[in-house]
Scaffold this active site. Structure first.
Site, short mmCIF file in Angstrom:
data_model
loop_
_atom_site.label_atom_id
_atom_site.label_comp_id
_atom_site.label_asym_id
_atom_site.label_seq_id
_atom_site.Cartn_x
_atom_site.Cartn_y
_atom_site.Cartn_z
N GLU A 144 -2.90 -2.42 0.20
CA GLU A 144 -2.56 -1.00 0.11
C GLU A 144 -1.58 -0.90 -1.05
O GLU A 144 -0.40 -1.22 -0.91
CB GLU A 144 -1.90 -0.51 1.40
CG GLU A 144 -2.80 -0.55 2.62
CD GLU A 144 -3.90 0.51 2.58
OE1 GLU A 144 -3.90 1.36 1.67
OE2 GLU A 144 -4.76 0.47 3.47
N CYS A 183 3.52 6.19 -1.60
CA CYS A 183 2.34 5.92 -2.42
C CYS A 183 1.45 7.14 -2.48
O CYS A 183 0.67 7.31 -3.41
CB CYS A 183 1.58 4.74 -1.84
SG CYS A 183 1.22 4.99 -0.10
P1 NAP Z 1 6.73 -4.32 -4.26
O1 NAP Z 1 7.78 -4.63 -5.23
O2 NAP Z 1 5.33 -4.65 -4.62
O3 NAP Z 1 7.16 -5.08 -2.92
C1 NAP Z 1 6.46 -4.94 -1.72
C2 NAP Z 1 6.72 -6.15 -0.86
O4 NAP Z 1 6.16 -7.31 -1.48
C3 NAP Z 1 8.20 -6.47 -0.65
O5 NAP Z 1 8.37 -6.97 0.64
C4 NAP Z 1 8.44 -7.54 -1.71
O6 NAP Z 1 9.57 -8.34 -1.49
C5 NAP Z 1 7.15 -8.32 -1.61
N1 NAP Z 1 6.84 -9.16 -2.77
C6 NAP Z 1 7.17 -8.99 -4.06
N2 NAP Z 1 6.67 -9.98 -4.81
C7 NAP Z 1 5.99 -10.81 -3.98
C8 NAP Z 1 5.24 -12.00 -4.15
N3 NAP Z 1 5.06 -12.56 -5.34
N4 NAP Z 1 4.69 -12.56 -3.06
C9 NAP Z 1 4.85 -12.01 -1.86
N5 NAP Z 1 5.55 -10.88 -1.62
C10 NAP Z 1 6.10 -10.28 -2.68
O7 NAP Z 1 6.71 -2.79 -3.86
P2 NAP Z 1 7.95 -1.88 -3.42
O8 NAP Z 1 8.66 -1.45 -4.64
O9 NAP Z 1 8.72 -2.50 -2.32
O10 NAP Z 1 7.16 -0.65 -2.78
C11 NAP Z 1 6.69 0.40 -3.53
C12 NAP Z 1 5.21 0.24 -3.84
O11 NAP Z 1 4.46 0.18 -2.63
C13 NAP Z 1 4.67 1.42 -4.60
O12 NAP Z 1 3.82 0.96 -5.61
C14 NAP Z 1 3.87 2.17 -3.55
O13 NAP Z 1 2.85 2.97 -4.06
C15 NAP Z 1 3.36 1.07 -2.71
N6 NAP Z 1 2.99 1.56 -1.38
C16 NAP Z 1 1.67 1.65 -1.08
C17 NAP Z 1 1.28 2.13 0.15
C18 NAP Z 1 -0.17 2.22 0.50
O14 NAP Z 1 -0.46 2.29 1.68
N7 NAP Z 1 -1.09 2.22 -0.46
C19 NAP Z 1 2.24 2.51 1.09
C20 NAP Z 1 3.59 2.41 0.75
C21 NAP Z 1 3.94 1.91 -0.50
P3 NAP Z 1 10.73 -8.36 -2.62
O15 NAP Z 1 11.25 -6.98 -2.71
O16 NAP Z 1 11.71 -9.36 -2.14
O17 NAP Z 1 10.11 -8.77 -3.91
#
Ligand code: NAP
Length: 486
Positions: free
Chosen positions: A259, A293
């Site tokens: 997602e 998102c």
């Molecule tokens: P993110 O930076 O991609 O992080 C999401 C999660 O992934 C965090 O727990 C993060 O931990 C972890 N993560 C980062 N790098 C990783 C890796 N290499 N391996 C495993 N895990 C890793 O996103 P965010 O800034 O927290 O959230 C915002 C994003 O989520 C936006 O792009 C939004 O559109 C999207 N989103 C999508 C949906 C949907 O249903 N489509 C819903 C909500 C949000 P760390 O922070 O420690 O890196």
């Protein structure tokens, strides 16, 4: 004035460790969870290393065969009790979400309701028939088609909906008979920890769910995916991280559910009910301070109604009450951190440099916490950075179109395909237009598409798979067919 102590109070009684095999484990290293409205400390939580992650993997791997054999009704009853328990603690959950994430209490309560609904929904879905008896067309055999849990899962969640993103994954996984490790975002681990506590209290057997908080997501998750025992990863977060995870699924052929990001167009056609469209715009843009998102990222408005729409929207945005999420009456909280706030400032400056006009807001708010003024810009050109990137904050950019052909072309001109919104006075035209929008979900005269009973998810670079609905559980099930010589 809400104090840091009130935010820290919201975390009283919430564990601070890792949940490994039914026990809360402390670690030498810890990290801080901060109140984004004040920057003050709420709690310190355990920070897992790779070895902790692998211990959690041992636990879910050992628990997997037993949990898969638990009768469907028993699994369903645990989820149902979890729904009752989360609902009974609605206020505690809401205060905790608001404290660590920053959203206003009213929105945090709405998240608790939405998040709890996945527990109820999957309690109901868990017991639906999962097999089929078929006859081979040639009459020579019988085909028994059944579903079985994929096995141990890794669930990775973002900070913006710390409860709902966890329940959406955990409820479907548990209903399907899978065990799981959940890795919450480091900004908001407390809500996930509390949710795991609730699950244990309502009778989830030890080992079925493990919680691994870490500042080293790439190291810990990379090791888990390389191990070979994880059979599925479900990730909600940015497209950039999603791409990395998909590639890490390759070597062990792990099923990915993704997602990812969105870039939602919000189209207002010439005959739309403007008052309704502005109400919708406020929801689609400002739910969760724009940190969703599904947030409307590009307002595409018919030229003949654009001025009226924009001035109504600017008036509504300017009237919002900005403040600490825990204060009743707050409508807009802080954005998650300084990086997010700086990004908003940069997107506004870029749009203005390209000719956009600020109708309200446009600046960070001085003082403690990471607040940004609710902002409306008009005459935003299609090549502005805010139309290409996820804004993820309380900033709305408006541009105009002359006919629906152009609106559809502009709307689809993105690598994302999560959700689009369309406001129109003509249902038939709206339906025909919706079918031409390259998005996994479309809101027609409606600004909220999230619903536990619906298949939530995107196409193109917004993701793979669906969460919620009848479809969501299938991501956690493998098909098996048995041929019978009969
Ligand atoms: P993110 O930076 O991609 O992080 C999401 C999660 O992934 C965090 O727990 C993060 O931990 C972890 N993560 C980062 N790098 C990783 C890796 N290499 N391996 C495993 N895990 C890793 O996103 P965010 O800034 O927290 O959230 C915002 C994003 O989520 C936006 O792009 C939004 O559109 C999207 N989103 C999508 C949906 C949907 O249903 N489509 C819903 C909500 C949000 P760390 O922070 O420690 O890196």
């Amino acid at each position: 004035m809400t104090t840091a102590t009130e935010a820290a109070d919201a975390a009283v009684g919430v564990a601070s460790g890792l949940l490994i095999d039914g026990a809360w484990i402390t670690t030498e290293a810890t990290f801080d969870v901060l109140d984004p409205a004040t920057g003050e400390l709420i709690a310190r939580v355990a920070d897992a290393e790779v070895a902790h992650g692998l211990a959690a993997l041992d636990s879910i791997d050992a628990a997997a065969p037993g949990w898969a054999r638990v009768p469907l009704r028993e699994r369903a009853e645990i989820l149902r009790r979890a729904f009752e328990a989360v609902t009974a603690q609605r206020e505690e959950y809401a205060r905790l979400i608001s404290a660590e994430m920053g959203k206003p209490l009213a929105e945090a309560r709405a998240e608790v309701d939405y998040g709890a609904e996945f527990l109820r929904w999957y309690a109901e879905e868990a017991v639906r028939p999962d097999s089929e008896y078929r006859r081979s067309p040639d009459g020579g055999s019988r085909l028994l088609v059944s579903r079985r849990p994929v096995g141990p899962c890794l669930l990775i969640t973002p900070w913006n909906f710390p409860l709902a993103m966890a329940t959406r994954k955990v409820a479907a996984a548990l209903a399907a008979g899978c065990t799981a490790i959940i890795k919450p975002a480091p900004q908001t681990p407390l809500t996930t920890i509390k949710f795991a506590q609730t699950l244990l209290e309502v009778g989830l057997p030890k080992g079925v769910l493990n919680v691994v908080n870490t500042l080293d997501a790439p190291g810990v998750c990379g090791a888990l995916l390389a191990d070979g025992r994880i059979r599925k990863v479900s990730f909600t977060g940015s497209t950039a991280v999603g791409r990395v995870l998909i590639s890490q699924c390759g070597p062990n052929v792990i099923r990915p559910s993704m997602e990812l990001g969105g870039n939602a167009p919000f189209i207002v056609d010439v005959d739309a009910d403007l008052a309704r469209a502005v109400d919708g715009a406020m929801v689609a843009k400002m739910r969760n301070m724009g940190e969703a998102c599904t947030a409307a990222n590009r307002f595409l408005v018919h030229r003949s109604v654009a001025e009226e729409f924009s001035s109504m929207l600017a008036q509504r945005m300017a009237a919002l009450t900005v403040g600490h999420g825990l204060r009743e009456g707050t409508e807009v909280g802080p954005v998650i951190d300084e990086t997010a706030r700086e990004k908003l400032g940069g997107l506004v400056a870029d749009a203005v440099a390209r000719g956009a006009e600020i109708r309200t807001g446009g600046r960070p708010i001085d003082g403690p916490g990471t607040f940004f003024e609710p902002t409306v810009l008009t005459a935003v050109p299609a090549d502005a950075r805010m139309f290409g990137d996820e804004i993820f904050g309380p900033v709305a950019g408006v541009t105009v179109f002359d006919d629906l052909e152009e609106a559809v072309r502009l709307a689809n001109a993105t690598e994302y395909g999560l959700v689009a919104y369309l406001y129109s006075g003509d249902v038939e035209r709206a339906l025909r237009t919706a079918e031409r929008l390259d998005f996994g979900m479309v809101g027609l005269n409606r600004a909220l598409v999230s619903n536990a009973a619906a298949p939530f998810g995107g196409i193109k670079q917004s993701g793979l798979g669906r969460e919620g609905g009848r479809e969501g559980i299938n991501d956690y099930l493998d098909l098996q067919y048995i041929a019978i010589d009969a």
